[in-house]
Design a protein around this motif. Structure first.
Motif, PDB file in Angstrom:
ATOM      1  N   ASN B 297      11.523 -61.986  -5.173  1.00 11.82           N
ATOM      2  CA  ASN B 297      12.373 -60.779  -5.209  1.00 11.82           C
ATOM      3  C   ASN B 297      11.941 -59.778  -6.270  1.00 11.82           C
ATOM      4  O   ASN B 297      12.004 -58.579  -6.046  1.00 11.82           O
ATOM      5  CB  ASN B 297      13.822 -61.187  -5.478  1.00 11.82           C
ATOM      6  N   VAL B 299       9.151 -58.805  -7.264  1.00  6.11           N
ATOM      7  CA  VAL B 299       8.048 -57.894  -6.940  1.00  6.11           C
ATOM      8  C   VAL B 299       8.202 -57.307  -5.542  1.00  6.11           C
ATOM      9  O   VAL B 299       7.294 -56.675  -5.031  1.00  6.11           O
ATOM     10  CB  VAL B 299       6.683 -58.607  -7.054  1.00  6.11           C
ATOM     11  N   ASN B 300       9.338 -57.573  -4.908  1.00  5.48           N
ATOM     12  CA  ASN B 300       9.541 -57.083  -3.549  1.00  5.48           C
ATOM     13  C   ASN B 300      10.332 -55.787  -3.598  1.00  5.48           C
ATOM     14  O   ASN B 300      11.502 -55.761  -3.972  1.00  5.48           O
ATOM     15  CB  ASN B 300      10.288 -58.150  -2.746  1.00  5.48           C
ATOM     16  N   THR B 301       9.706 -54.698  -3.225  1.00  4.62           N
ATOM     17  CA  THR B 301      10.378 -53.397  -3.302  1.00  4.62           C
ATOM     18  C   THR B 301      11.556 -53.321  -2.345  1.00  4.62           C
ATOM     19  O   THR B 301      12.488 -52.541  -2.563  1.00  4.62           O
ATOM     20  CB  THR B 301       9.399 -52.271  -2.977  1.00  4.62           C
ATOM     21  N   GLY B 304      14.842 -54.448  -4.143  1.00  6.12           N
ATOM     22  CA  GLY B 304      15.167 -53.849  -5.429  1.00  6.12           C
ATOM     23  C   GLY B 304      14.214 -54.181  -6.549  1.00  6.12           C
ATOM     24  O   GLY B 304      14.429 -53.790  -7.678  1.00  6.12           O
ATOM     25  N   GLY B 305      13.161 -54.930  -6.264  1.00  9.86           N
ATOM     26  CA  GLY B 305      12.178 -55.240  -7.294  1.00  9.86           C
ATOM     27  C   GLY B 305      11.171 -54.123  -7.402  1.00  9.86           C
ATOM     28  O   GLY B 305      11.245 -53.110  -6.691  1.00  9.86           O
ATOM     29  N   THR B 306      10.238 -54.279  -8.285  1.00 12.49           N
ATOM     30  CA  THR B 306       9.187 -53.272  -8.399  1.00 12.49           C
ATOM     31  C   THR B 306       7.843 -53.936  -8.148  1.00 12.49           C
ATOM     32  O   THR B 306       7.577 -55.031  -8.665  1.00 12.49           O
ATOM     33  CB  THR B 306       9.170 -52.646  -9.796  1.00 12.49           C
ATOM     34  N   ALA B 307       7.043 -53.296  -7.334  1.00 10.34           N
ATOM     35  CA  ALA B 307       5.719 -53.835  -7.057  1.00 10.34           C
ATOM     36  C   ALA B 307       4.926 -53.870  -8.357  1.00 10.34           C
ATOM     37  O   ALA B 307       5.031 -52.982  -9.186  1.00 10.34           O
ATOM     38  CB  ALA B 307       5.010 -52.963  -6.034  1.00 10.34           C
ATOM     39  N   THR B 308       4.183 -54.941  -8.536  1.00 12.01           N
ATOM     40  CA  THR B 308       3.462 -55.092  -9.791  1.00 12.01           C
ATOM     41  C   THR B 308       1.969 -54.970  -9.546  1.00 12.01           C
ATOM     42  O   THR B 308       1.475 -55.349  -8.493  1.00 12.01           O
ATOM     43  CB  THR B 308       3.798 -56.442 -10.432  1.00 12.01           C
TER      44      THR B 308
END
Lengths: 317, 361
Positions: B297, B299-301, B304-308
């Motif tokens: 989650n 890293v999953n845009t 609500g995560g942010t791609a790394t």
């Protein structure tokens, strides 16, 4: 599937007649079987160079020293009992898959191993036969675990190995004499080990991310000579140097992780549950450990060759 | 350009794979079909079903996969061997070895073909399977020696392996067990002629001799599929279990003639086959390497995560998120898997004894 596009020679080959006057009558006229002059735990000298094919994204060439007949005076090259190993490997890609291909979250690895028609004593056809396909499957198993595939979704890489000079399965003199004709395809084991090492170098040359460089190593249990009848464990066996190979093992080994990606053992291996029989032939574990030792040897060559290429590249830019 | 093990691809989501992996990695492992780690799938086996063959067998697993094997033998002329050479100093040894050494078989006397529906005969799977099965059969040279008739003639044995159903699970154990059974049932006509005469056979089928006589301990090989998830070793994996396997090995075994040590005499009572012998081991590319990885989650845009772009972050393993295995197998683990197959009272003995019971019926 036969090759119908070219005019090929007879597939099986024919055996030339042998006249009885040519059969050796005295022992010193006999052809000499090459003998192993290295110690049991020494590998053959290996030559490895990367970047030999400019048009491919990565390439490597590997050569193993041919065994020399101690008595022969001929300069070796075309002497009938030499058997070295010469492999060339090219890596094409990673490149995008065609639009029609289904989505793949990983890189799609294709391996292609082919003997050149002139690589062995018996001519090979232009189409791959089952043993070549089998080598390809083994190579794929050995490499798939090493490449970090999920960094290249929707792409493919092809690894193509051409065997310019193959290892022999037995000494050629055995074929015409009282042959130990049950010779299994022992030469394939050394070829596979070479294939793994050379492919690993070519992949590194192509700049494909790997968890480690994988190196191949072979060990075998051979029947002892007349003097020492107990079987010996040898590293990097040359099938033509031994009268009978009892069992052999090849590993694809990752030294920094102490892991095996490909293992192939065959032959008459000692009893797994240890009892007194172990003296009779080596157990699986001894065999595998020796193969790993051999792999460590080729790993050292591999690292040195890669360093050399890196130095050249850095020096130029 | 499809991956070679595309056939093995199981349609399971990363979440399902992760669930399966966790349950198989727990101690004791919990398998989806409720078996214990060394239990095989139930199977139906029968031998001598094809009257036109020298020996045949059929095995049907409970997941519906079914295979038939037929063995047919033909008399063939041997290639001439020039036996005029004798090495110095070895003369005596050769002379007495001639009786046994003369009966050397050649590997070309056995022809194995594997047919799997929906695959071409040059696809990698049938090629790999037939290479594996024939190398187990030819490993110690004892089998081809049985095909020797005399100096000029030998039996050529054709073993045709047919998978009748779709390959729902990895077909190796099924095909190998069926081949084992067919070879146990194989009979050859009794030889009436002597020595190097043209071979003449007894035409009474009742008088024919078994290729593997029941009185002898030599038995055809069997190949078992073993997989490991973390440190759990699991036998006879199903297709779903293979999809999360970290190591898969094909181990070929056969029972070796019992040696006459006091120790082995003691256990003659419990098992006449002697101890087990390892013939061949191959690693098999686990299909789990081709599965889709899960995305955590963080890293999953979409969640609500942010791609790394941080490699460390992308590589990190998070519990409950499926990542396909990478790297190879530990040496110790492989040795342990092989030891588990070979150990006394282990799975190998169980399988060989079970198949022998089918042949006796």
């Amino acid at each position: 599937m036969t090759d119908r596009r070219r005019i090929n020679g007879p597939s099986g080959g024919t055996s030339a007649p042998i006249f009885s006057k040519y059969l050796a009558k005295t022992p010193n006229e006999l052809l000499e079987r090459p003998t192993r002059s290295r110690p049991n735990n020494a590998l053959r000298k290996m030559f490895l160079k990367t970047g030999v094919t400019p048009s491919a994204s990565g390439s490597a060439y590997l050569e193993l020293e041919a065994s020399k007949n101690p008595k022969s005076t001929a300069p070796g090259l075309s002497s009938p009992s030499t058997s070295g190993l010469k492999l060339t490997c090219t890596v094409h890609g990673p490149r995008p898959l065609p639009k029609s291909a289904p989505f793949s979250p990983h890189i799609i690895l294709t391996t292609h191993v082919k003997y050149a028609p002139f690589a062995t004593r018996k001519r090979r056809g232009y189409l791959r036969d089952s043993s070549e396909r089998d080598l390809g499957v083994h190579l794929e198993t050995a490499l798939r675990g090493v490449i970090i595939g999920d960094r290249w979704p929707k792409s493919g890489v092809e690894i193509i190995i051409t065997i310019l000079e193959g290892e022999e399965d037995q000494w050629w003199g055995d074929g015409i004499g009282h042959g130990n004709t049950a010779a299994a395809e022992w030469g394939m084991m050394s070829v596979l080990s070479g294939c793994i090492t050379v492919a690993s170098a070519a992949i590194a040359d192509a700049g494909i991310d790997c968890v480690d460089v994988v190196a191949g190593g072979v060990a075998a249990v051979v029947k002892g000579s007349a003097k020492g009848p107990s079987p010996n464990l040898v590293l990097d066996p040359v099938p033509s140097e031994h009268k009978e190979i009892i069992a052999a093992c090849i590993v694809g080994y990752l030294p920094s992780r102490d892991e095996i990606t490909d293992l192939w053992v065959k032959g008459d291996i000692g009893h797994g549950n240890q009892n007194e029989d172990t003296a009779q032939s080596a157990s699986y574990e001894e065999l595998a450990d020796s193969a790993v030792q051999a792999a460590l040897g080729s790993h050292r060559v591999l690292i040195a060759a890669l360093k050399e290429t890196a130095d050249v590249k850095i020096g130029r830019s | 350009m499809a991956p070679s093990s595309a056939l093995q691809q199981v349609l399971l989501s990363p979440a399902e794979l992760s669930y399966l992996h966790t349950s198989l990695a727990s101690t004791p492992p919990i398998r989806p079909d409720g078996r214990t780690s060394r239990q095989f799938r139930p199977l139906i086996a029968e031998s001598n079903i094809l009257p036109g063959t020298n020996g045949s067998a059929r095995i049907c697993f409970d997941d519906g996969t079914e295979a038939i094997v037929g063995a047919k033998a033909e008399v063939e002329k041997s290639r001439p061997v020039f036996a005029a050479r004798e090495e110095e100093g070895e003369g005596e040894e050769m002379a007495e070895g001639q009786g046994e050494g003369g009966e050397r078989g050649r590997n070309e006397w056995v022809d194995i073909s594997v047919e799997i529906p929906g695959m071409r005969d040059d696809d990698s799977m049938p090629v790999f399977l037939s290479a594996l099965l024939s190398e187990a059969l030819l490993a110690d040279g004892g089998f081809t020696r049985k095909l020797w008739i005399n100096r000029r003639f030998h039996w050529k044995l054709y073993i045709d392996i047919l998978l009748l159903s779709q390959p729902l699970s990895y077909p190796l154990p099924l095909l190998s067990l069926t081949t084992h059974l067919a070879l146990l049932a194989t009979r050859l006509p009794r030889l009436k002629s002597e020595k190097d005469e043209d071979p003449m056979f007894d035409d009474d089928w009742e008088a024919s001799v078994f290729l593997f006589p029941q009185s002898q301990t030599a038995k055809p090989p069997a190949t078992l599929l073993v997989m490991a998830v973390s440190s759990n070793i699991i036998f006879d994996p199903s297709k779903e279990e293979l999809a999360v396997a970290e190591v898969v090995l094909a181990v070929s075994i056969s029972s070796s003639p019992s040696s006459f040590t006091p120790e082995s005499e003691m256990d003659v009572g419990e098992r006449k086959g002697g101890s087990l012998k390892l013939l061949a081991v191959r690693t098999i590319d686990p299909p789990s390497r081709l599965t889709h990885p899960g995305v955590p989650n963080v890293v999953n845009t979409a969640t609500g995560g942010t791609a790394t772009d941080n490699m460390e972050m992308a590589m990190a393993r998070e519990e409950g998120v499926w990542k396909s295995p990478r790297g190879g197998a530990k040496r110790k683990l492989i040795a342990e898997m092989i030891r588990k197959v070979l150990e006394k009272g282990g799975v190998g003995e169980e399988v060989l004894d079970g198949l022998e019971a089918v042949g006796l019926e």
